[in-house]
Design an enzyme around this catalytic site. Structure first.
Site, PDB file in Angstrom:
ATOM      1  N   GLU A 189       0.844  -1.191   0.000  1.00  0.00           N
ATOM      2  CA  GLU A 189       0.000   0.000   0.000  1.00  0.00           C
ATOM      3  C   GLU A 189       0.883   1.245   0.000  1.00  0.00           C
ATOM      4  OE1 GLU A 189      -2.554   0.717   3.388  1.00  0.00           O
ATOM      5  OE2 GLU A 189      -3.986   1.798   2.154  1.00  0.00           O
ATOM      6  N   ALA A 323       1.548  -1.111  11.074  1.00  0.00           N
ATOM      7  CA  ALA A 323       1.118  -2.431  10.622  1.00  0.00           C
ATOM      8  C   ALA A 323       0.414  -2.277   9.285  1.00  0.00           C
ATOM      9  CB  ALA A 323       0.170  -3.063  11.637  1.00  0.00           C
ATOM     10  N   GLU A 325      -2.634  -4.187   6.702  1.00  0.00           N
ATOM     11  CA  GLU A 325      -3.764  -5.119   6.749  1.00  0.00           C
ATOM     12  C   GLU A 325      -3.831  -6.088   5.574  1.00  0.00           C
ATOM     13  OE1 GLU A 325      -3.930  -1.781   6.429  1.00  0.00           O
ATOM     14  OE2 GLU A 325      -5.465  -1.163   5.002  1.00  0.00           O
ATOM     15  N   HIS A 358      -7.214  -2.805  15.133  1.00  0.00           N
ATOM     16  CA  HIS A 358      -7.335  -1.966  13.934  1.00  0.00           C
ATOM     17  C   HIS A 358      -7.146  -2.806  12.667  1.00  0.00           C
ATOM     18  CE1 HIS A 358      -6.501   1.971  11.770  1.00  0.00           C
ATOM     19  NE2 HIS A 358      -5.926   1.115  10.939  1.00  0.00           N
ATOM     20  N   GLU A 359      -6.093  -3.601  12.649  1.00  0.00           N
ATOM     21  CA  GLU A 359      -5.812  -4.389  11.440  1.00  0.00           C
ATOM     22  C   GLU A 359      -6.870  -5.469  11.232  1.00  0.00           C
ATOM     23  OE1 GLU A 359      -3.646  -3.082   9.555  1.00  0.00           O
ATOM     24  OE2 GLU A 359      -2.942  -1.733  11.122  1.00  0.00           O
ATOM     25  N   HIS A 362      -9.864  -4.122   9.550  1.00  0.00           N
ATOM     26  CA  HIS A 362      -9.684  -3.922   8.103  1.00  0.00           C
ATOM     27  C   HIS A 362     -10.006  -5.178   7.288  1.00  0.00           C
ATOM     28  CE1 HIS A 362      -8.031   0.047   7.465  1.00  0.00           C
ATOM     29  NE2 HIS A 362      -6.972  -0.131   8.223  1.00  0.00           N
TER      30      HIS A 362
HETATM   31 ZN   LIG Z   1      -5.418   1.079   8.921  1.00  0.00          ZN
END
Ligand SMILES: [Zn+2]
Length: 540
Positions: A189, A323, A325, A358-359, A362
């Protein structure tokens, strides 16, 4: 993606020096006060739906033509960690909807040695190859026009395992005896999958990935899906992974090295493991606990089973952000996943819990349903930040995670009170324009605005709206407005109109309540700034 540790810590420190400002008041008055200014609309790059037949770069340098759609990558990569190189072969299955003699796709820092296009009736065509470094595109020019239909594009290529922490890169570390070891990992990304394999490297070109990694037999390979088969061929370990769901190129991942996993623990139907370099397994128990808890929480909240066939969380010694995802193979900076729970501070534990949750959030919001283009990056990140709070709050209510989030919101206010602030969402033409979105206005302000909306329409209605959105766009792509439409449909409220002013206007309102000379309550709002405030808009 998750913010880097240092940035978030800086904002926390900033936040503690500020008072909480007007958002709670603004929230209470949300439905009573009209936005002061008309909202701007998102401007889509021209050519989004263009239908070229010559494949030139001149019309839109950032969006590939839409008359050639890849739907499957059969990808074989052979990294050589000692030489820091890799060799690759791939077959990309394409649907061509309009006759053309040019195929355009993304590639950079790769040497493409052969190209062959194969039709359904075994017709074969070779092409001339031209790589353009500035546009990061590969032009394949065929001597005969390619008819519409199904085609397979075969490519062979080579690349370098770089030291730039992006694309397919190498990460080095020293063990306790001082011996240096090398591993290979990926970070794609936003637009670095094209550094690992030629591809249609835009988030709405979703395709199935069938990956094979050919590695030194001493090493272990992890990718997005479960291992389908493993064999030794010509002295190499050949690891074939199962087909992925349809997903964006930026979510593909390959990790190769001397890595060790925790025993797989089933969460519903999903085996979950944490991976580390040798010697760091004792630091996995806390991360494992929140990984299991948040995966269960999200399956329940979203009302959709986890979309992959396994979930691996990998601590990588060299990692650029907090991190990433990647579906089924989430990569972390070591400090965002591994922690000594006996010695860690509360802040360190909270950081690991936040990033892991959080990950995991996703995997649905970002991976199963993905932004159509990079202007939607803010929603991807703001939503995952909002969900990380919900999941951690449900897991450890005694932490009062939403109370602590107030300091993050204050950090967003601190920046948003500047004249130089920006709207949460803005037009993005070049993918690099979206890099500025990885900031406090995306993560902390974006999540604050989502929390405000959730509290305004109610948590159950909000959850049901999110479920509606995910069901409607599963395995596909969506825009910010699609989420507002789903939330508005379930809430029976004009959510798109409500949210546009928060998303497309910079700053935030300061609400003033006064009793006038006639004894009437007068509410007024103005944009809060530290300097030269704008005139108030009265609403008697
Ligand atoms: Zn994120």
């Amino acid at each position: 993606m998750s913010e880097s540790l240092s940035r978030r810590q800086v904002f926390r420190i900033l936040a503690q020096a500020r008072f909480l400002l007007a958002l709670p008041v603004a929230q209470a008055l949300l439905s009573a006060i009209a936005p002061a200014d008309a909202a701007t609309s998102t401007v889509r790059p021209e050519g989004e739906d263009m239908n070229l037949d010559d494949g030139t770069d001149s019309i839109d340098p950032y969006r590939l033509p839409r008359h050639i759609i890849p739907h499957r990558y059969d990808l074989r990569l052979e990294p050589d960690l000692d030489r820091a190189t890799f060799a690759g072969r791939e077959t990309i299955s394409l649907m061509i909807t309009q006759a053309t003699s040019v195929i355009l796709l993304n590639a950079v820092d790769l040497t493409i040695s052969s190209v062959m296009l194969e039709g359904s009736s075994s017709t074969r065509q070779n092409a001339t190859i031209e790589l353009n470094d500035s546009t990061q595109r590969c032009h394949l020019t065929f001597s005969h026009p390619i008819a519409p239909g199904e085609w397979k594009l075969h490519l062979a290529f080579r690349g370098t395992l770089n030291d730039q922490l992006r694309g397919f890169y190498r990460s080095t570390y020293r063990d306790s005896a001082g011996v240096t070891h090398t591993m290979a990992a990926t970070q794609f990304e936003a637009t670095d999958a094209r550094r690992a394999f030629p591809c249609w490297d835009e988030p709405d070109f979703k395709a199935v990935f069938a990956t094979t990694l050919v590695i030194d037999p001493r090493l272990t390979a992890v990718s997005n899906t479960a291992v389908a088969s493993e064999s030794i061929e010509a002295g190499k370990k050949v690891v074939r992974f199962a087909d992925s769901i349809k997903m964006s190129t930026y979510l593909a991942a390959f990790i190769v090295g001397e890595i060790e996993a925790t025993p797989p623990v089933p969460v519903g139907k999903t085996p979950l493991r944490l991976w580390t370099i040798p010697g760091k397994q004792p630091l996995t128990s806390f991360g494992h606990e929140i990984a299991v808890a948040s995966l269960k929480f999200f399956e329940e909240y979203y009302g959709i089973p986890y979309p992959g066939d396994k979930l691996d969380l990998l601590a990588i010694p060299d990692f650029a952000s907090g991190a990433m995802e990647n579906l089924g193979a989430i990569t972390f900076r070591e400090t965002a996943l591994l922690v000594d729970r006996q010695r860690a501070t509360h802040g360190e534990l909270e950081r690991v819990a936040d990033v892991v949750a959080h990950e995991n959030a996703h995997m649905w919001f970002g991976d199963l349903v993905t932004m159509s283009w990079w202007n939607g990056l803010w929603l991807n990140e703001a939503f995952a930040t909002f969900m990380e709070m919900l999941a951690v709050d449900a897991w450890k209510p005694e932490w009062k995670r939403w109370d602590a989030f107030g300091t993050s919101r204050a950090a967003a206010f601190a920046v948003d009170g500047l004249h130089s602030t920006r709207p949460i969402e803005y037009s993005v033409q070049a993918p690099k324009d979206a890099e500025a979105m990885f900031d406090v206005l995306t993560y902390e302000k974006g999540a604050s605005v989502l929390r405000m909306l959730e509290q305004h329409i109610g948590p159950i209605v909000f959850r049901d709206g999110v479920r509606d959105y995910l069901h409607a766009h599963a395995y596909g792509n969506a825009d910010t407005n699609d989420l507002w439409v789903s939330l508005g449909k379930i809430a029976k409220q004009p959510v798109p109109e409500l949210m546009d002013s928060w998303i497309f206007q910079p700053g935030y309102p300061l609400i003033t309540a006064e009793i006038n000379q006639l004894g009437r309550l007068v509410l007024s709002q103005q944009r809060f700034t530290y300097l030269n405030p704008s005139p108030r808009t009265p609403h008697p």
